[in-house]
Scaffold this active site. Structure first.
Site, PDB file in Angstrom:
ATOM      1  N   LYS A 193      -4.454   9.868   3.603  1.00  0.00           N
ATOM      2  CA  LYS A 193      -5.083   9.136   4.413  1.00  0.00           C
ATOM      3  C   LYS A 193      -6.186   9.716   5.316  1.00  0.00           C
ATOM      4  O   LYS A 193      -5.971  11.063   5.741  1.00  0.00           O
ATOM      5  CB  LYS A 193      -4.183   8.143   5.274  1.00  0.00           C
ATOM      6  CG  LYS A 193      -4.792   7.402   6.461  1.00  0.00           C
ATOM      7  CD  LYS A 193      -5.617   6.211   6.006  1.00  0.00           C
ATOM      8  CE  LYS A 193      -5.019   5.526   4.567  1.00  0.00           C
ATOM      9  NZ  LYS A 193      -6.063   4.661   3.995  1.00  0.00           N
ATOM     10  N   ARG A 205       1.085  -1.366   0.005  1.00  0.00           N
ATOM     11  CA  ARG A 205       0.370   0.031   0.110  1.00  0.00           C
ATOM     12  C   ARG A 205       0.643   1.197   0.068  1.00  0.00           C
ATOM     13  O   ARG A 205       2.152   1.216   0.036  1.00  0.00           O
ATOM     14  CB  ARG A 205      -0.924  -0.159   1.318  1.00  0.00           C
ATOM     15  CG  ARG A 205      -0.735  -0.720   2.572  1.00  0.00           C
ATOM     16  CD  ARG A 205       0.386  -0.074   3.208  1.00  0.00           C
ATOM     17  NE  ARG A 205       0.276   1.343   3.385  1.00  0.00           N
ATOM     18  CZ  ARG A 205       1.085   2.266   3.591  1.00  0.00           C
ATOM     19  NH1 ARG A 205       2.280   1.937   4.089  1.00  0.00           N
ATOM     20  NH2 ARG A 205       0.889   3.545   3.777  1.00  0.00           N
ATOM     21  N   ASP A 227      -1.784  11.062  -1.892  1.00  0.00           N
ATOM     22  CA  ASP A 227      -2.076  10.003  -2.700  1.00  0.00           C
ATOM     23  C   ASP A 227      -2.718  10.556  -3.968  1.00  0.00           C
ATOM     24  O   ASP A 227      -2.345   9.991  -5.307  1.00  0.00           O
ATOM     25  CB  ASP A 227      -3.365   9.218  -2.235  1.00  0.00           C
ATOM     26  CG  ASP A 227      -2.839   8.179  -1.076  1.00  0.00           C
ATOM     27  OD1 ASP A 227      -2.908   8.595  -0.063  1.00  0.00           O
ATOM     28  OD2 ASP A 227      -2.747   7.025  -1.819  1.00  0.00           O
TER      29      ASP A 227
HETATM   30  O1  MRU Z   1      -4.441   3.101   2.292  1.00  0.00           O
HETATM   31  P1  MRU Z   1      -2.980   3.505   2.270  1.00  0.00           P
HETATM   32  O2  MRU Z   1      -2.252   2.703   3.345  1.00  0.00           O
HETATM   33  O3  MRU Z   1      -2.482   2.920   0.881  1.00  0.00           O
HETATM   34  O4  MRU Z   1      -2.770   4.918   2.384  1.00  0.00           O
HETATM   35  C1  MRU Z   1      -1.506   5.465   2.140  1.00  0.00           C
HETATM   36  C2  MRU Z   1      -1.382   6.947   2.487  1.00  0.00           C
HETATM   37  O5  MRU Z   1      -2.684   7.529   2.579  1.00  0.00           O
HETATM   38  C3  MRU Z   1      -0.168   7.525   2.389  1.00  0.00           C
HETATM   39  O6  MRU Z   1      -0.058   8.752   3.011  1.00  0.00           O
HETATM   40  C4  MRU Z   1      -0.065   8.162   0.821  1.00  0.00           C
HETATM   41  O7  MRU Z   1       0.004   7.053  -0.261  1.00  0.00           O
HETATM   42  C5  MRU Z   1       1.534   8.464   0.598  1.00  0.00           C
HETATM   43  S1  MRU Z   1       2.524   7.319   0.605  1.00  0.00           S
HETATM   44  C6  MRU Z   1       4.274   7.824   0.173  1.00  0.00           C
END
Ligand code: MRU
Length: 349
Positions: free
Chosen positions: A249, A45, A238
């Site tokens: 997140k 992830r 993201d």
């Molecule tokens: O649901 P996830 O664990 O994939 O979410 C990840 C995040 O929100 C991170 O902060 C984001 O992807 C940046 S990772 C460098």
């Protein structure tokens, strides 16, 4: 280095992030379907890691195909891309990586490439994305590390670390670089309900590096800020829209508001592959809704009464006005973001 994902002769080996920190185990994906599954189940992830994983997934699609030519592979290629693109909707890095493979495939088709050439070029492209991701994190780290105070508490949310990238991390790369620059940083890691990326993953990887880390429940941040224990916030992203609004997140928006209220700088660290100039504002960013079970249960144990309503958006959008700076491998951007993002995009061509 933390082995988030690695290419092997059998396929892609992923550290199983659903098992950390209690168990360090690995999952091998040897087909594109298996890569899609590890993305959906969050064995892997984090936006940049998802993107590079998808690129390897496309390469595996070609490697496992029995087609003889690029032409013959074309319908299968579309199927592979559609399956991988359907895994998680918010992280734009996924679509960025698939689009990059699509552009490469179009060139190979036009050149009348053999399947052997397609396989070689796909794998080389995925390897290039992997290397570029680590390099981008290191450069972001150097830019962002310089912005952090010489000493103090830095709050982060979720995991934007080595585990969310091919190595080093975005937000955690900034923190790592600050520590390497000799700064005395104490990290406060929000636990990040419901999937606990902060409590499990950020805490684990920072401790592996010997970085001073304290886990807090998500609802403790305001109180710590008021007590003067947080000097900066650094988070990942993201997807960053053309106006600087960004998705990260769920819970990031809360932290941004709290930082503003307490006069604390709020930094976003992300590679250029997270910037989506085709999405005008945060309102247009698709937000993934995940299974209610992530909220109702923990470790197989039910926490909530049967039948209660559950809401589980995996991301929220923070308006650009809360962002002190966006740290990318191309440089540090400041408001007004529509202009600074546009200028940096044009400068790079
Ligand atoms: O649901 P996830 O664990 O994939 O979410 C990840 C995040 O929100 C991170 O902060 C984001 O992807 C940046 S990772 C460098």
């Amino acid at each position: 280095m933390i082995p988030t994902l690695a290419w092997t002769p059998e396929g892609v080996r992923f550290i199983d992030q659903t098992k950390l920190p209690l168990e360090e185990s690995y999952v091998l994906a040897s087909t594109y379907e298996q890569v899609a599954d590890v993305i959906v189940t969050m064995v892997v992830r984090g936006a940049p890691a998802i993107g590079v994983s998808a690129a390897y997934g496309v390469a595996l699609g070609a490697l496992r195909s029995t087609a003889a030519t690029a032409q013959e592979f074309a319908p299968e290629f579309d199927k592979v891309c559609t399956r991988l693109a359907g895994t998680r909707p918010t992280a734009v890095n996924l679509f960025w990586a698939i689009d990059r493979m699509k552009r490469l495939f179009a060139d190979l088709l036009a050149a009348g490439a053999s399947m052997e050439q397609v396989r070689d070029r796909f794998l080389a492209e995925a390897h290039a994305m992997y290397d570029e991701d680590i390099a981008a994190c290191k450069t972001m780290g150097a830019f962002g590390g310089a912005l952090l105070p010489a000493e103090g508490g830095v709050l982060t949310h979720c995991n934007a670390g080595a585990l969310a990238t091919c190595g080093y991390g975005t937000a955690l790369g900034v923190i790592r670089a600050a520590c390497e620059q000799g700064k005395k940083i104490r990290v406060y890691a929000d636990e990040t309900r419901p999937f606990l990326q902060g409590a499990r993953l950020t805490a684990w990887e920072l401790m592996e590096d010997g970085i001073d880390t304290t886990v807090i429940c998500d609802n403790m941040a305001a109180s710590l800020m008021r007590a003067g224990r947080i000097q900066a916030v650094v988070v990942g992203a993201d997807r960053i829209a053309a106006n600087g609004d960004f998705a990260n997140k769920i819970g990031t928006y809360n932290v941004a508001i709290l930082a503003r209220e307490h006069g604390i700088p709020f930094y976003v660290a992300a590679p250029w592959s997270t910037i989506d100039t085709a999405t005008p504002t945060g309102d247009a960013i698709p937000i993934e809704e995940r299974s209610p079970v992530e909220v109702t249960h923990h470790g197989g144990k039910q926490l909530t009464p049967n039948g209660v309503g559950i809401c589980n958006p995996a991301f929220d959008v923070t308006p650009a006005r809360y962002v002190t700076a966006i740290i990318t491998e191309r440089g540090v951007l400041r408001a007004p973001y529509p202009e600074s993002l546009k200028a940096m995009a044009e400068a790079a061509g």
